[in-house]
Design a protein around this motif. Structure first.
Motif, PDB file in Angstrom:
ATOM      1  N   GLY A   1     -10.244  78.633  90.717  1.00 29.40           N
ATOM      2  CA  GLY A   1     -11.018  77.395  90.738  1.00 29.40           C
ATOM      3  C   GLY A   1     -11.102  76.741  89.370  1.00 29.40           C
ATOM      4  N   ALA A   2     -11.191  77.560  88.331  1.00 30.57           N
ATOM      5  CA  ALA A   2     -11.210  77.011  86.967  1.00 30.57           C
ATOM      6  C   ALA A   2      -9.875  76.353  86.629  1.00 30.57           C
ATOM      7  CB  ALA A   2     -11.529  78.115  85.965  1.00 30.57           C
ATOM      8  N   ILE A   3      -8.792  76.963  87.066  1.00 31.83           N
ATOM      9  CA  ILE A   3      -7.468  76.367  86.850  1.00 31.83           C
ATOM     10  C   ILE A   3      -7.376  75.030  87.568  1.00 31.83           C
ATOM     11  CG2 ILE A   3      -5.002  76.639  87.350  1.00 31.83           C
ATOM     12  CD1 ILE A   3      -5.420  79.671  86.872  1.00 31.83           C
ATOM     13  N   LEU A   4      -7.863  74.984  88.806  1.00 32.13           N
ATOM     14  CA  LEU A   4      -7.860  73.725  89.554  1.00 32.13           C
ATOM     15  C   LEU A   4      -8.711  72.670  88.847  1.00 32.13           C
ATOM     16  CD1 LEU A   4      -7.137  72.085  92.096  1.00 32.13           C
ATOM     17  CD2 LEU A   4      -9.172  73.066  93.165  1.00 32.13           C
ATOM     18  N   GLY A   5      -9.881  73.065  88.362  1.00 28.11           N
ATOM     19  CA  GLY A   5     -10.743  72.128  87.658  1.00 28.11           C
ATOM     20  C   GLY A   5     -10.104  71.565  86.395  1.00 28.11           C
ATOM     21  N   VAL A   6      -9.455  72.412  85.640  1.00 24.87           N
ATOM     22  CA  VAL A   6      -8.782  71.953  84.414  1.00 24.87           C
ATOM     23  C   VAL A   6      -7.659  70.982  84.757  1.00 24.87           C
ATOM     24  CG1 VAL A   6      -7.318  72.713  82.502  1.00 24.87           C
ATOM     25  CG2 VAL A   6      -9.423  73.939  83.020  1.00 24.87           C
ATOM     26  N   LEU A   7      -6.905  71.292  85.800  1.00 25.40           N
ATOM     27  CA  LEU A   7      -5.818  70.391  86.202  1.00 25.40           C
ATOM     28  C   LEU A   7      -6.355  69.043  86.671  1.00 25.40           C
ATOM     29  CD1 LEU A   7      -3.474  72.876  88.089  1.00 25.40           C
ATOM     30  CD2 LEU A   7      -3.083  71.826  85.856  1.00 25.40           C
ATOM     31  N   LEU A   8      -7.468  69.049  87.386  1.00 21.78           N
ATOM     32  CA  LEU A   8      -8.040  67.787  87.842  1.00 21.78           C
ATOM     33  C   LEU A   8      -8.625  66.983  86.689  1.00 21.78           C
ATOM     34  CD1 LEU A   8      -9.720  68.893  91.183  1.00 21.78           C
ATOM     35  CD2 LEU A   8      -7.601  67.605  90.871  1.00 21.78           C
ATOM     36  N   ILE A   9      -9.249  67.654  85.725  1.00 19.50           N
ATOM     37  CA  ILE A   9      -9.770  66.954  84.548  1.00 19.50           C
ATOM     38  C   ILE A   9      -8.631  66.369  83.722  1.00 19.50           C
ATOM     39  CG2 ILE A   9     -10.925  67.333  82.326  1.00 19.50           C
ATOM     40  CD1 ILE A   9     -12.807  69.257  83.806  1.00 19.50           C
ATOM     41  N   ALA A  10      -7.495  67.065  83.698  1.00 18.52           N
ATOM     42  CA  ALA A  10      -6.325  66.587  82.961  1.00 18.52           C
ATOM     43  C   ALA A  10      -5.581  65.481  83.710  1.00 18.52           C
ATOM     44  CB  ALA A  10      -5.378  67.742  82.676  1.00 18.52           C
ATOM     45  N   ARG A  11      -6.131  65.060  84.852  1.00 19.47           N
ATOM     46  CA  ARG A  11      -5.567  63.973  85.663  1.00 19.47           C
ATOM     47  C   ARG A  11      -4.160  64.281  86.171  1.00 19.47           C
ATOM     48  NH1 ARG A  11      -9.154  59.796  85.730  1.00 19.47           N
ATOM     49  NH2 ARG A  11     -10.478  59.571  83.917  1.00 19.47           N
TER      50      ARG A  11
END
Length: 91
Positions: free
Chosen positions: A24-34
């Motif tokens: 989930g943290a990996i997904l969050g970082v990818l979404l924040i990175a657009r």
């Protein structure tokens, strides 16, 4: 409850939540990175499936005869394959 079932219970109770938080943290970082949504979800599914599969292979010698273990492994491998397919065929 026999020892093998206890091993599977402990595996599910203590390792899967940690892997879920990491994925989930990996997904969050990818979404924040657009990163595009389909790429982010593909990476999430692939990494989550691979991590669950690796953890499942570690406890295989203890619980491979249990039907619940086989079901969990099928789900983990399927999740990794779906993630790879989403990355290969994004449209």
């Amino acid at each position: 409850m026999d020892d093998d079932t206890k091993v599977l219970r402990d595996y599910l109770a203590f390792t899967v939540p940690h892997v879920t938080v990491l994925a989930g943290a990996i997904l969050g970082v990818l979404l924040i990175a657009r990163v595009p949504m389909n790429v982010a979800l593909g990476v999430f599914a692939l990494t989550y499936g691979l991590m669950l599969t690796i953890l499942g292979l570690i406890i295989r010698q203890h619980v491979s005869h249990l039907w619940a273990y086989r079901l969990i492994m099928a789900f983990s491998i399927g999740l990794a394959l779906v993630g790879a397919l989403v990355l290969v065929y994004p449209g």
